[in-house]
Design a protein around this motif. Structure first.
Motif, mmCIF file in Angstrom:
data_model
loop_
_atom_site.group_PDB
_atom_site.id
_atom_site.type_symbol
_atom_site.label_atom_id
_atom_site.label_comp_id
_atom_site.label_asym_id
_atom_site.label_seq_id
_atom_site.Cartn_x
_atom_site.Cartn_y
_atom_site.Cartn_z
ATOM 1 N N SER A 86 -56.381 -20.646 -2.899
ATOM 2 C CA SER A 86 -56.909 -19.509 -2.157
ATOM 3 C C SER A 86 -58.413 -19.670 -1.961
ATOM 4 O O SER A 86 -59.087 -20.373 -2.706
ATOM 5 C CB SER A 86 -56.611 -18.211 -2.899
ATOM 6 O OG SER A 86 -57.387 -18.152 -4.061
ATOM 7 N N ARG A 87 -58.901 -19.003 -0.929
ATOM 8 C CA ARG A 87 -60.333 -19.075 -0.645
ATOM 9 C C ARG A 87 -61.139 -18.376 -1.740
ATOM 10 O O ARG A 87 -62.235 -18.803 -2.087
ATOM 11 C CB ARG A 87 -60.633 -18.445 0.712
ATOM 12 C CG ARG A 87 -61.035 -19.480 1.760
ATOM 13 C CD ARG A 87 -61.375 -18.815 3.089
ATOM 14 N NE ARG A 87 -60.273 -17.991 3.589
ATOM 15 C CZ ARG A 87 -60.393 -16.683 3.836
ATOM 16 N NH1 ARG A 87 -61.535 -16.078 3.644
ATOM 17 N NH2 ARG A 87 -59.362 -16.001 4.288
ATOM 18 N N THR A 88 -60.562 -17.289 -2.278
ATOM 19 C CA THR A 88 -61.274 -16.553 -3.334
ATOM 20 C C THR A 88 -61.509 -17.439 -4.542
ATOM 21 O O THR A 88 -62.582 -17.409 -5.148
ATOM 22 C CB THR A 88 -60.443 -15.324 -3.747
ATOM 23 O OG1 THR A 88 -59.742 -14.844 -2.616
ATOM 24 C CG2 THR A 88 -61.329 -14.259 -4.317
ATOM 25 N N ALA A 91 -64.363 -19.775 -3.715
ATOM 26 C CA ALA A 91 -65.660 -19.134 -3.498
ATOM 27 C C ALA A 91 -66.195 -18.485 -4.763
ATOM 28 O O ALA A 91 -67.399 -18.501 -5.022
ATOM 29 C CB ALA A 91 -65.544 -18.097 -2.380
ATOM 30 N N VAL A 92 -65.297 -17.884 -5.560
ATOM 31 C CA VAL A 92 -65.752 -17.135 -6.735
ATOM 32 C C VAL A 92 -65.477 -17.906 -8.019
ATOM 33 O O VAL A 92 -66.312 -17.957 -8.917
ATOM 34 C CB VAL A 92 -65.070 -15.742 -6.788
ATOM 35 C CG1 VAL A 92 -65.606 -14.936 -7.947
ATOM 36 C CG2 VAL A 92 -65.274 -15.011 -5.484
#
Lengths: 176, 106
Positions: A86-88, A91-92
């Protein structure tokens, strides 16, 4: 001697953990995890925890990892497909990991009063451990046995044949 | 050189524990197989156990080691239930890829 043993087994630990991440087949990951857990048992022994070293080999490297390898073979899990996730997570997650590791490493390296470990330190005998466990901490110990019993019942109930079978519960898989 | 007198700072053990924990978190994020994700969680539990044992050595306290003993028992229970859930999920959906087990995803 302590230094050599620490470097060798800490190296095994890190190599096993990195190999766990790199391997794409679950059975290889499981075997790397066994290497990590057995090396950790040696590190426990270096820190004077003889009972925990034995328990680590028996419970973790023995019981839990046998369960893992059984499930991997039972489900015939093939190679995992690499996706980007996932992008989350990207990114996080990764900045958070780096930040947490950085903060912990800074705190540890600046900490005052941390001692040293050497082979001359006494080991904590099982007798000392059991004296505290069976007098002061008897209630938590007994409560844990109830927890294990419930876990056994839950595992049997969840893995029972027919539970979650598509033929028996067509509505569960009908949506997808 | 006396081999018995060699010493290792306890901060090295704590650093090893922190690195193992971070590798566990990274595994949790990048692995796409349900069983391997579960293994990463076990790796994190082990890393925390190592710092418990290190601090038990630092303070000469027995209770830190007993806490590790309890963590091991809870991890055993967790592994039994978790793997049973994985088997049930595999029966229902015939896949172990976490990307396809998304019924509860928003």
């Amino acid at each position: 001697m302590h230094l050599i043993l620490f470097i060798v087994f800490a190296g095994f630990c890190l190599a096993g953990a990195i190999n766990l991440l790199l391997q794409s087949h679950p059975i290889n990951s499981a075997l790397s995890l066994i290497v990590v857990m057995t090396s950790l048992a040696v590190l426990y022994l270096l820190l004077g925890a003889e009972f925990l070293a034995a328990a680590q080999v028996i419970v973790y490297a023995g019981a839990i990892m046998v369960l893992f390898t059984f499930v991997v073979m039972l489900l015939n899990a093939g190679r995992e497909e690499r996706t980007m996730g996932s992008r989350t997570a990207r990114a996080v997650g990764f900045p958070a990991v780096v930040a947490v590791l950085g903060v912990i490493a800074t705190v540890i390296l600046q900490a005052q009063g941390l001692g040293v470990a050497s082979l001359r330190d006494g080991i904590t005998s099982t007798e000392e451990l059991s004296k505290v466990l069976f007098t002061e901490l008897l209630l938590p110990f007994e409560v844990t046995s109830v927890l294990i019993l419930i876990a056994i019942l839950g595992a049997v109930a969840l893995a029972r044949h027919g539970h979650g079978d598509p033929e028996e519960h067509p509505e569960r898989t009908a949506g997808k | 050189m006396n081999l018995l007198s060699q010493e290792v700072p306890l901060s090295w053990y704590l650093l090893l524990s922190a690195i193992l924990f971070s590798l566990g978190v990274i595994g949790f994020l990048i692995k796409r197989n349900l069983i391997t994700v579960f293994m990463s969680i076990e790796l994190m539990l082990n890393a925390v156990n190592l710092s418990f044992v290190t601090f038990a050595h630092q303070w000469h306290a027995v209770k830190g080691q007993i806490f590790v003993f309890f963590v091991m028992m809870v991890a055993a229970a967790e592994a039994a239930v978790g793997l049973a859930i994985i088997i049930a999920v595999f029966r229902a959906r015939a896949t172990l890829a976490v990307d396809r087990i998304d019924l509860m995803k928003l």
